[in-house]
Design a protein around this motif. Structure first.
Motif, PDB file in Angstrom:
ATOM      1  N   LYS A 154      -4.670   2.370  -6.884  1.00 36.75           N
ATOM      2  CA  LYS A 154      -3.309   1.957  -6.519  1.00 36.75           C
ATOM      3  C   LYS A 154      -2.601   3.037  -5.724  1.00 36.75           C
ATOM      4  O   LYS A 154      -1.913   2.757  -4.734  1.00 36.75           O
ATOM      5  CB  LYS A 154      -2.527   1.614  -7.783  1.00 36.75           C
ATOM      6  N   LYS A 155      -2.779   4.274  -6.152  1.00 34.76           N
ATOM      7  CA  LYS A 155      -2.132   5.386  -5.462  1.00 34.76           C
ATOM      8  C   LYS A 155      -2.610   5.509  -4.021  1.00 34.76           C
ATOM      9  O   LYS A 155      -1.826   5.818  -3.122  1.00 34.76           O
ATOM     10  CB  LYS A 155      -2.411   6.683  -6.221  1.00 34.76           C
ATOM     11  N   GLY A 171      -3.987   2.982  -2.297  1.00 34.03           N
ATOM     12  CA  GLY A 171      -3.985   1.695  -1.614  1.00 34.03           C
ATOM     13  C   GLY A 171      -5.375   1.143  -1.402  1.00 34.03           C
ATOM     14  O   GLY A 171      -5.645   0.451  -0.414  1.00 34.03           O
ATOM     15  N   ASP A 212      -8.436  -1.207  -3.005  1.00 33.02           N
ATOM     16  CA  ASP A 212      -8.647  -2.259  -4.003  1.00 33.02           C
ATOM     17  C   ASP A 212     -10.119  -2.505  -4.304  1.00 33.02           C
ATOM     18  O   ASP A 212     -10.461  -3.008  -5.364  1.00 33.02           O
ATOM     19  CB  ASP A 212      -8.014  -3.565  -3.517  1.00 33.02           C
ATOM     20  N   ASN A 248     -10.385  -2.176   1.582  1.00 36.56           N
ATOM     21  CA  ASN A 248      -9.790  -3.452   1.172  1.00 36.56           C
ATOM     22  C   ASN A 248     -10.494  -4.599   1.884  1.00 36.56           C
ATOM     23  O   ASN A 248     -10.898  -4.468   3.050  1.00 36.56           O
ATOM     24  CB  ASN A 248      -8.292  -3.463   1.504  1.00 36.56           C
ATOM     25  N   THR A 278      -5.576   1.845   4.153  1.00 39.75           N
ATOM     26  CA  THR A 278      -5.310   2.446   2.849  1.00 39.75           C
ATOM     27  C   THR A 278      -4.225   3.517   3.023  1.00 39.75           C
ATOM     28  O   THR A 278      -3.741   3.761   4.130  1.00 39.75           O
ATOM     29  CB  THR A 278      -6.579   3.094   2.283  1.00 39.75           C
TER      30      THR A 278
END
Length: 722
Positions: free
Chosen positions: A386-387, A389, A391, A634, A640
């Motif tokens: 999450k930090k 970006g 996934d 992602n 990201t």
């Protein structure tokens, strides 16, 4: 001779007493009875009354009119409302029966002849094993073997009867009472709570029909149900049903479901587990305990109540089961085995053709290493995803002969079955640069060859270094270790982008590559699997490999149908060039962008990569034993939050490679000796150079961009060569 009608006296013929026929006069016994005479008189009176009411002015003609009127047929009385209702009910009922008979006859004609019908064979099961021979996954429409009814605890089949078909042992395939009850319950509750199908009907649907909801399919289901009831005993039907019905999570049959959810055979399930299994068939996808444990437990409570109502269990047994509800067994392995199993099934058809029997496939996968790889990726994304970006991710570990030892196609197979390690194509960024440098080595350059690190412009495209700084004249080994973009582009132009593409394909990259100047920065898309295969020749001394996961295929009798034989692709790289590349890529871990790599005691080499706007983060690294590739990004290719190849991918790689090399004797890299990361020339802590990304202008130069490798004069002008 005869008197007119209405006269009171009647004359009878007299033929004489002495005639041949004797006396023909009527005796008292021959005359009408009193009641008959009274009825005749009454009719005459009514006829006279009707004639009088017509008017007496008709004169003598009235007598003839009365005679004609009395001879006419009387009009029938009109039917009442109830009579009409009964009449039309009977008529419509008869037409309904005729219509239903016609429909049944038609639908029966659409089915195969009854004498040719047979229970279809159980679909084949493919058991997939790890390299150690232990099962890691199963595939096929049937996940488990048939279990005889007598081998199951009695409360397991009773649970199915109680919740699915309480009158199973009383009806003959169709249960009118059950259907009426279901309709009543559904109407009074305002929603569908019960179905009217019997177990036999459900079995008929599962064995012979599709899942569509149409009148035609329902009629055929009824016909087949009656046929099943006449051909098989109730216990045989119940056994067939329990071994064929779907339980969710890919499990067909009660044995597969018990193994999937409870890690045990159906022969060993508890009462609460039996109730949960029986409850799943109503809505297997929604109630599968792997995704809805609370819903499955609540449904099991309903089943237990039904079992008590039917007298299958006591109140005490029910309370004991409620106190200890069924729960999922601890997983026997990571869910990423699903990615391996899917990839195996894709290749299996090309190996053995159509799968018509049970098969056992032994793979090259190391289950313990697969677990370590799965954990490393999941933990990293959970902690930093999450930090940063990020996934998704993918990971491949391969031995130096091309055997895949671990493969993780995403962070969660349960959430997404898309295999990002095999199927996805992403830009490799600077992890593609070794193919550029190898091409240069093969044309006479060496790690000590000097090239200029300075700004360069090609038809408006200006590749830049990450730091926006330039070092001037640098050796190629330093340029690769620090991942200097301008030097890589100059080399690609010097040797020719076409030649770089040929080199990458020769080593093992199969994807289409665009032969332009930006190929040096990894702008053509590739998969993690093919990048690992292309790095393997660096690790094994220059031999090309074919990535593979299937080692052997056997049928149910144990006969070997296929055994992998090393398909040698021969030498794809000369040993001197292998040695040069390994020395240079060792420096990437010693002094360069992958200095965070941590593999104590092992000589290792590799290359980081980051695509434009930080959309993809890579690290491809290897030892003399294994090659491992890590990708993070992602699915929608969104940028990201500056996740580069020198960060999280290197950390994941280190964790996985430690597990892969545990208890293994150390081996050197071909031609590079035993130099270890952190040796002479290493940067002090805190000074790890960042992985450069493609910046400054379009990602790909125009197709007609100049290629100095084809023009010596232009090379001299651009690079000051000579």
């Amino acid at each position: 001779m005869f008197g007119r009608r209405g006269e009171r006296e009647r004359r009878e013929p007299v033929l004489g007493a002495s005639g041949a026929f004797g006396d023909l006069r009527l005796s008292a016994d021959d005359r009408p009875t009193v009641m008959a005479r009274e009825r005749a008189a009454s009719r005459a009176k009514k006829s006279s009354s009707r004639s009088d009411s017509d008017g007496g002015s008709r004169g003598h003609g009235g007598s003839r009119g009365r005679g004609r009127t009395s001879g006419k047929r009387r009009r029938s009385p009109k039917r009442g409302g109830f009579g009409r209702l009964v009449y039309w009910t009977v008529v419509l009922g008869l037409w309904g029966v005729i219509g239903l008979a016609g429909l049944i006859f038609y639908e029966a004609s659409q089915l195969p002849p009854i004498q040719n019908l047979a229970i279809p064979d159980r679909p084949p099961t493919v058991i997939i094993q790890g390299a150690d021979g232990k099962a890691i996954a199963t595939r096929g429409e049937m996940g488990g073997t048939n279990v005889p009814l007598r081998a199951l605890p009695p409360y397991l089949p009773q649970a199915f009867v109680a919740i699915e078909d309480r009158r199973f042992y009383q009806h003959y395939g169709l249960d009118p009472l059950g259907l009426v009850r279901a309709v009543f319950v559904n109407l009074t509750s305002g929603r569908v709570r019960e179905g009217g199908s019997t177990l036999t009907q459900q079995l008929a649907k599962n064995l012979f029909l599709t899942q569509e909801r149409t009148l035609s399919r329902k009629v055929q289901e009824l016909i087949l149900s009656i046929w099943l009831e006449t051909k098989y005993s109730k216990n045989e039907l119940l056994e067939l049903y329990m071994n064929r019905v779907y339980f969710g999570a890919g499990a067909y049959g009660v044995e597969a479901a018990a193994q999937r959810y409870f890690g045990k055979s159906a022969r060993q399930v508890t009462l609460s587990e039996a109730a949960m299994l029986a409850g799943l068939v109503k809505s297997p996808s929604a109630l599968a305990p792997t995704r809805n444990l609370e819903g499955a437990q609540a449904r099991a409570e309903v089943v237990l109540a039904a079992m008590q109502d039917e007298g299958f269990i006591t109140a005490q047994m029910r309370q004991t089961a409620l106190a200890r509800p069924a729960t999922l067994a601890k997983s026997q392995g990571p869910d990423s085995f699903g990615y391996v199993a899917d990839w195996v099934m894709e290749q299996l058809k090309s190996i053995v053709g159509q799968i018509t029997e049970d098969l056992t496939v032994q793979t090259t996968i190391d289950p313990s290493l697969q677990g370590a790889a799965d954990k490393a990726l999941k933990d990293a994304l959970a902690k930093n995803g999450k930090k940063l970006g990020v996934d998704q991710g993918a990971l491949v570990v391969m031995d130096t002969e091309g055997g895949v030892r671990a493969l993780v196609g995403g962070r969660s197979y349960e959430e997404s079955q898309y295999n990002r390690a095999v199927t996805a194509r992403r830009q490799p960024g600077s992890s593609f640069k070794p193919f550029v440098y190898l091409t240069a080595m093969e044309r006479g350059l060496t790690p000590e060859t000097v090239r200029e690190d300075a700004p360069i412009s090609i038809k408006g495209w200006r590749p830049e270094n990450f730091s926006k700084e330039y070092r001037g004249a640098v050796e190629l080994k330093t340029a690769l270790a620090l991942s200097l973009n301008t030097v890589a582009v100059r080399l690609a132009l010097e040797v020719g982008p076409d030649e770089v593409v040929k080199t990458a394909h020769r080593l093992g990259v199969n994807s289409k590559l665009e032969p332009n100047a930006s190929i040096a920065l990894g702008t053509s898309e590739v998969s993690v699997l093919e990048m690992a295969a292309a790095y393997a020749p660096f690790a094994n001394g220059g031999v090309g490999v074919t990535p593979h996961v299937i080692a052997q295929v056997r049928d149910k009798s144990g006969k070997v149908l296929f055994s992998y034989a090393q398909e040698s692709r021969g030498m794809v790289m000369a040993p001197p060039h292998v040695a040069m590349m390994n020395r240079m890529m060792q420096d990437v871990l010693r002094i360069g962008t992958a200095r965070r790599a941590d593999l104590p005691g092992w000589p290792a080499a590799g290359k980081t990569g980051t695509s434009q706007d930080y959309r993809d983060a890579w690290f491809m690294g290897y030892t003399g034993r294994f090659v491992a590739g890590v990708w993070l990004g992602n699915d929608d290719s969104s940028p990201t939050k500056k996740a580069g190849g020198s960060g999280l991918p290197v950390e994941i790689w280190s964790q996985v490679m430690k597990a892969a090399h545990k208890d293994m004797p150390v081996v050197a890299l071909p031609g590079a000796g035993m130099d270890l990361p952190g040796g002479p020339g290493a940067l002090p802590p805190g000074e790890v150079p960042e992985e450069p990304v493609v910046t400054g202008g379009p990602q790909r130069p125009p197709a007609n961009a100049p290629r100095p490798g084809l023009d010596n004069w232009l090379l001299d002008k651009l690079f000051g060569r000579g």
